[in-house]
Design an enzyme around this catalytic site. Structure first.
Site, short mmCIF file in Angstrom:
data_model
loop_
_atom_site.label_atom_id
_atom_site.label_comp_id
_atom_site.label_asym_id
_atom_site.label_seq_id
_atom_site.Cartn_x
_atom_site.Cartn_y
_atom_site.Cartn_z
N CYS A 16 54.55 -19.90 -18.36
CA CYS A 16 55.35 -20.17 -19.30
C CYS A 16 55.64 -21.75 -19.14
O CYS A 16 54.86 -22.47 -19.47
CB CYS A 16 56.69 -19.42 -19.41
SG CYS A 16 57.63 -19.61 -20.73
N HIS A 59 55.46 -14.01 -18.96
CA HIS A 59 55.79 -13.78 -17.76
C HIS A 59 55.28 -12.63 -17.08
O HIS A 59 55.90 -11.64 -17.05
CB HIS A 59 57.36 -13.89 -17.82
CG HIS A 59 58.05 -14.99 -18.13
ND1 HIS A 59 58.27 -16.06 -17.03
CD2 HIS A 59 58.37 -15.38 -19.21
CE1 HIS A 59 59.04 -17.06 -17.62
NE2 HIS A 59 59.03 -16.89 -18.90
N GLU A 114 55.32 -12.09 -14.17
CA GLU A 114 56.05 -11.58 -12.95
C GLU A 114 57.23 -10.80 -13.35
O GLU A 114 57.87 -10.29 -12.27
CB GLU A 114 56.56 -12.97 -12.17
CG GLU A 114 57.50 -13.88 -12.75
CD GLU A 114 57.23 -14.66 -14.17
OE1 GLU A 114 55.97 -14.52 -14.62
OE2 GLU A 114 57.90 -15.50 -14.46
N1 GLN Z 1 61.37 -23.19 -23.02
C1 GLN Z 1 60.97 -23.66 -21.55
C2 GLN Z 1 60.28 -25.19 -21.76
O1 GLN Z 1 59.84 -25.52 -22.80
C3 GLN Z 1 59.86 -22.70 -21.02
C4 GLN Z 1 60.48 -21.35 -21.16
C5 GLN Z 1 60.07 -20.36 -20.01
O2 GLN Z 1 59.54 -20.85 -18.84
N2 GLN Z 1 60.54 -19.21 -19.93
O3 GLN Z 1 59.92 -25.50 -20.59
#
Ligand code: GLN
Length: 187
Positions: free
Chosen positions: A78, A167, A169
């Site tokens: 992410c 994710h 994890e």
């Molecule tokens: N929205 C976050 C970003 O732009 C990422 C979200 C996440 O890691 N769950 O960095």
């Protein structure tokens, strides 16, 4: 195998647990000294702008950049994937090692979080947990998409770097961490 986990924010504990289940030792990384001896590195989720600031302030940015360039295996999830993208919202990314253009928070406010069943190549079905996830809008020739959602890549590998916009994890499924160790880190 010793895996460093960037530990400023995000699912540090969850990554640690998953890596433990698949047989790796872990170390939390907040300073350059802690990078010593690691065989691989995980960038967890969180907020990419915040992570970027912490990386700069701790003196980790250049050190990590050099290690990835030399071939250190990295798994970014992410926000971690955002940090490893070549382009982020049209601008050059922090560690531009994966030839993808990514757009932050691209699913919009209505669908901030959701789960989707993903078909991962060579691995089969995997539960994708998406939280304020980015969308990979385009992918270059050097990068390989390993899973898609709505026609867009969500899991991409380029050489020593693996990125997921979801994710693993938090999925309760260890197979992607196992995949990272066996196919990316141990090559
Ligand atoms: N929205 C976050 C970003 O732009 C990422 C979200 C996440 O890691 N769950 O960095």
């Amino acid at each position: 195998m010793l895996v460093g986990i960037l530990a400023f924010q995000g699912g540090v504990i969850e990554h640690k647990q998953m890596l433990g289940v698949v047989g790796a030792k872990t170390v939390e990384i907040r300073t350059p000294r802690e990078l010593r001896g690691i065989d691989a590195l995980v960038f967890p989720g969180g907020e990419s702008t915040h992570l970027s600031k912490e990386l700069d302030e701790s003196g980790l940015t250049l050190k990590i950049f050099r290690l990835i360039k030399k071939g250190l295996p990295v798994f970014g999830t992410c926000a971690g994937a955002i940090l490893l993208s070549k382009k982020v919202d049209g601008k050059k990314g922090k560690f531009p090692f994966v030839d993808i253009s990514i757009k932050r928070n691209a699913y919009g406010r209505q669908v901030e979080s959701f789960e989707a069943k993903l078909k991962v190549s060579k691995l089969g079905w995997f539960p994708g947990v998406f939280i304020r996830a980015p969308i990979i809008e385009s992918i270059g020739k050097k990068a390989e998409a390993l899973a898609f959602f709505n026609g867009k890549p969500v899991l991409v590998r380029q050489k020593n770097v693996l990125v997921a916009t979801f994710h693993p994890e938090l999925s309760g499924n260890k197979r992607l961490h196992e995949f990272f160790l066996q196919n990316v880190a141990l090559q």
